[in-house]
Design an enzyme around this catalytic site. Structure first.
Site: not given
Ligand code: NOJ
Length: 752
Positions: A295
């Site tokens: 993530d």
């Molecule tokens: C953080 C989020 O937790 C995740 O779900 C997302 O895909 C990423 N950012 C990218 O935007």
């Protein structure tokens, strides 16, 4: 050596892993000569580059006062691409990405194409209901269709890859990300997880409109303590295996070829540095062939977790744990070359990760056609088509849940009545889409007022008043609303949460309607006019006072581009609502986490009778106002003739459970017939009920339908103390029910 056998034993039964071939995932892979020849020619920097992902700073200029800074960053990013130090970009869309791809394909040494990704959770330009809302349809095949449509629009807009579906089971409604998943139930969640993967990816990744799916967040992010975003997860291995992992398994079985490691720790180990999750479970046990992306900055966050001393150690731990690609931290491209040089990271591991990434790029046809998804003609043609808009309306109305309909107030007549539409969600383009909709086409979204007007014989009979803001009063707002209510025959109150009250980092302590709106509702209900409440929400809410007691109550979530028409379809009876709650609405916020499939405890609450010293709060019973699975229709259904094919299920046998459902009302309608089980006595205590099957049936007015479910031992299995799946002989309760409460009941025994 940080991770040894104890770490493995921590998340997995020793016995499960003992039988696994070592490094099976690497050994079994058949090597692709084209990819191997690339790997053989790559420098270690280029390899680390294939494992490095950034958000697109070339096309996305931050709302910055300083354009020169942006220009410089964009230039630097193009330099990185030219040097082969980047695998792809995310969070910008548009077929105009061709020029960026060209730099990779024509100017980088090995011409490896970039992959372009974005968070497409419930539509790109045309927005479908939030995933939680869509789960209320209890129609996984509907989610498959909307995911397909989202893939068509995305691949017409420069994308290859979505960070979806979000498959975290969410049992605490304070958590803002409940909105992104399929709710509190593992069975329903697993069906939706698989359906969405099938929808995004289509029948083959090689199809030009296939969008690589990324079930996320691996793993157990939904179990953050107190529903607090990014918080610690401290859970039993049984609930990890029984509740949080199955939707991922379902998504991988459906063919997902990437996954995202989650922000949270589990029992002391951050998921993004956990070899048990990211390698042993994913690869050795499940034989997952795709790649793991972290993530956003999750790799560098290992330092803040207090798990890695610095960026270098964070990169090493995450990489060795099995996180193939780092999103946004930049730590892989920075440190992997020196970690390989020092021998801390074996080159074979680096090659294995690169191989996985390249294999997916190849499977998507990027080597053959690096410019797939970059056809401006398709972008013109395939976005917001008539079919996609129709599907947005269809999915939106199928997501609506009718919670209450006193004296059959709904449906409303289309003519002859003066209707007051009151509330901060009555009109306007804000808050129709819900979280994760940054690319949605606001201009083509239809609000409630427009949807209602279009359905009414005389649109002038609709009067619209705001009444208050979402989170505060407006001067004279309540007075104006009350006066219009007095002059109307029926009031429709559009209340709820703004879209930025759910999604990432939007945990709430009080899952209620904001006080200013509650005050508006109280004043309007006091006029004595019949009131329909339209709830806009990204989670289950604790409803109070006039909102709870309104004559009719519809859960409309965030329905997306076709919010207005879909709501009008239900309000005026063109569509008979058939949604059911995928999350339980508690009596009070303080009951969180409350989910229907909780344990009994040693002092279960009695039904009626004396309640002292039982599992309940002072003054509040241990039940939900509207439990999982609840939802009404404009017709009524009667359940009877529950019949089991036998009172015993043989160890390797089958048991049929049947019932008859009759539409006893005057309208045709759809009913979601649900089958629940309860294991009365087991070596580990079992939930009071668990959903094991459902059917959505269309039953014409006055007609009956017979449903039949087939149970086998597999339906009775659970994760035992040894973390192995097991069924235990003994007595089981079975219900065929219209929700997780009530229904027809019988019991049977499992014989060995
Ligand atoms: C953080 C989020 O937790 C995740 O779900 C997302 O895909 C990423 N950012 C990218 O935007």
């Amino acid at each position: 050596m940080r991770f040894h056998f104890n770490a493995v034993a921590r998340l997995c039964a020793v016995s499960i892993l003992a039988s696994l071939p070592v490094a099976s995932s690497h050994a079994q892979q058949t090597l692709d000569p084209e990819i191997e020849s690339l790997i053989a020619r790559m420098t270690v920097e280029e390899k680390a580059g294939q494992l490095t992902l950034y958000s697109d700073a070339i096309r996305l200029s931050p709302p910055d006062v300083n354009p020169e800074t942006h220009e410089r960053t964009a230039k630097l990013m193009l330099e990185e691409i030219r040097a082969g130090r980047l695998t792809g970009l995310f969070q910008a869309v548009g077929a105009n990405v061709r020029d960026i791809q060209k730099v990779a394909v024509e100017q980088s040494r090995l011409h490896i194409p970039l992959i372009f990704g974005a968070d497409v959770l419930h539509g790109l330009r045309t927005i479908f209901p939030i995933p939680l809302g869509e789960a209320a349809s209890f129609e996984p095949e509907l989610a498959q269709r909307t995911a397909r449509a989202a893939a068509i629009e995305s691949t017409a807009s420069g994308l290859h890859w979505t960070y979806a579906p979000m498959v975290d089971i969410a049992r605490d409604q304070r958590w803002g990300r409940v909105a992104e998943g399929a709710g509190e139930d593992v069975y329903l969640g697993s069906l939706f997880a698989a359906a969405r993967v099938r929808g995004f990816q289509g029948s083959s990744l090689a199809m030009p409109d296939s969008l690589l799916a990324t079930p996320k967040h691996f793993a157990a992010y939904g179990a953050v303590s107190g529903g607090l975003e990014y918080n610690t997860v401290d859970i039993s291995l049984q609930s990890l295996w029984e509740t949080h992992l199955p939707p991922f398994k379902a998504a991988f079985d459906a063919g997902a070829l990437s996954t995202m490691s989650s922000f949270n720790e589990i029992n002391g180990v951050p998921a993004s540095a956990d070899p048990v999750l990211q390698t042993q479970i994913l690869r050795d046990m499940w034989h997952f062939k795709g790649f793991v992306v972290s993530d956003y900055t999750a790799v560098e966050e290992l330092v803040a977790h207090g798990f890695a001393a610095d960026g270098r150690e964070a990169a090493k731990l995450a990489f060795l744990a099995g996180v193939d690609m780092s999103m946004q931290s930049g730590l892989y491209v920075k440190y992997l070359p020196e970690l390989v040089a020092s021998g801390e990271v074996p080159m074979t591991r680096l090659d294995a990760s690169v191989r996985r990434v390249l294999a997916v790029k190849k499977a998507m046809g990027l080597f053959k056609d690096p410019y797939r998804s970059m056809d401006p003609k398709r972008e013109q043609r395939d976005i917001g088509t008539r079919e996609i808009i129709a599907l947005a309306r269809e999915s939106a109305r199928r997501s609506i849940v009718l919670l209450r309909n006193e004296k059959d107030l709904l449906p409303l007549p289309k003519s002859g009545k003066r209707i007051a539409l009151i509330g901060p969600f009555a009109q306007g383009q804000d808050n129709l889409f819900g979280p994760w909709s940054m690319f949605g086409d606001r201009n083509r979204a239809v609000d409630v007022a427009s949807g209602m007007r279009a359905a009414m014989a005389d649109p002038k009979l609709l009067r619209v008043v705001e009444g208050c803001d979402i989170e505060g009063p407006i001067t004279g707002g309540i007075e104006a609303a009350v006066s219009v209510a007095h002059e109307s025959d029926i009031v429709v109150l559009a209340l709820g949460e703004s879209q930025n009250m759910s999604g990432e980092a939007q945990s709430r302590t009080q899952i209620v309607i904001p006080p200013a709106q509650q005050a508006l509702a109280e004043a309007v209900l006091a006029t004595g006019k019949p009131v329909v409440v339209l709830l806009r929400n990204g989670r289950a809410l604790a409803l109070e006072g006039a909102v709870r007691d309104a004559n009719a109550l519809l859960v409309t979530w965030f329905l997306g581009s076709q919010t207005g028409p879909a709501i009008a379809d239900v309000l005026f009876g063109d569509f008979n609502p058939s949604g059911r709650l995928p999350v339980s609405f508690p009596f009070e916020a303080g009951q969180q986490p409350w989910f229907y499939n909780h344990k009994r405890t040693g002092r279960p609450e009695l039904v009626g009778g004396v309640q002292e010293f039982k599992t309940r709060y002072r003054g509040t019973g241990n039940a939900a106002l509207y439990p999982f699975g609840h939802g009404l229709s404009f017709t009524s259904f009667h359940y009877d003739k529950l019949a089991l094919s036998a009172k015993e299920l043989a160890w390797n046998g089958e048991l049929k459970v049947r019932a008859r459902i009759t539409n006893t009302g005057k309208r045709d309608g759809e009913e979601v017939v649900q089958l629940y089980l309860h294991d009365r006595v087991a070596s580990l205590t079992r939930p009071v009920r668990e959903l094991k099957g459902f059917r959505k049936l269309f039953i014409p007015a006055g007609a009956s339908a017979d449903v039949e479910f087939t149970l086998t031992r597999a339906d009775l299995e659970f994760i035992g103390a040894d973390l192995q799946r097991r069924a235990e002989p003994g007595e089981f309760d079975v219900w065929i029910a219209p929700s997780s409460a009530g229904g027809l009941h019988d019991s049977f025994t499992l014989d060995r």
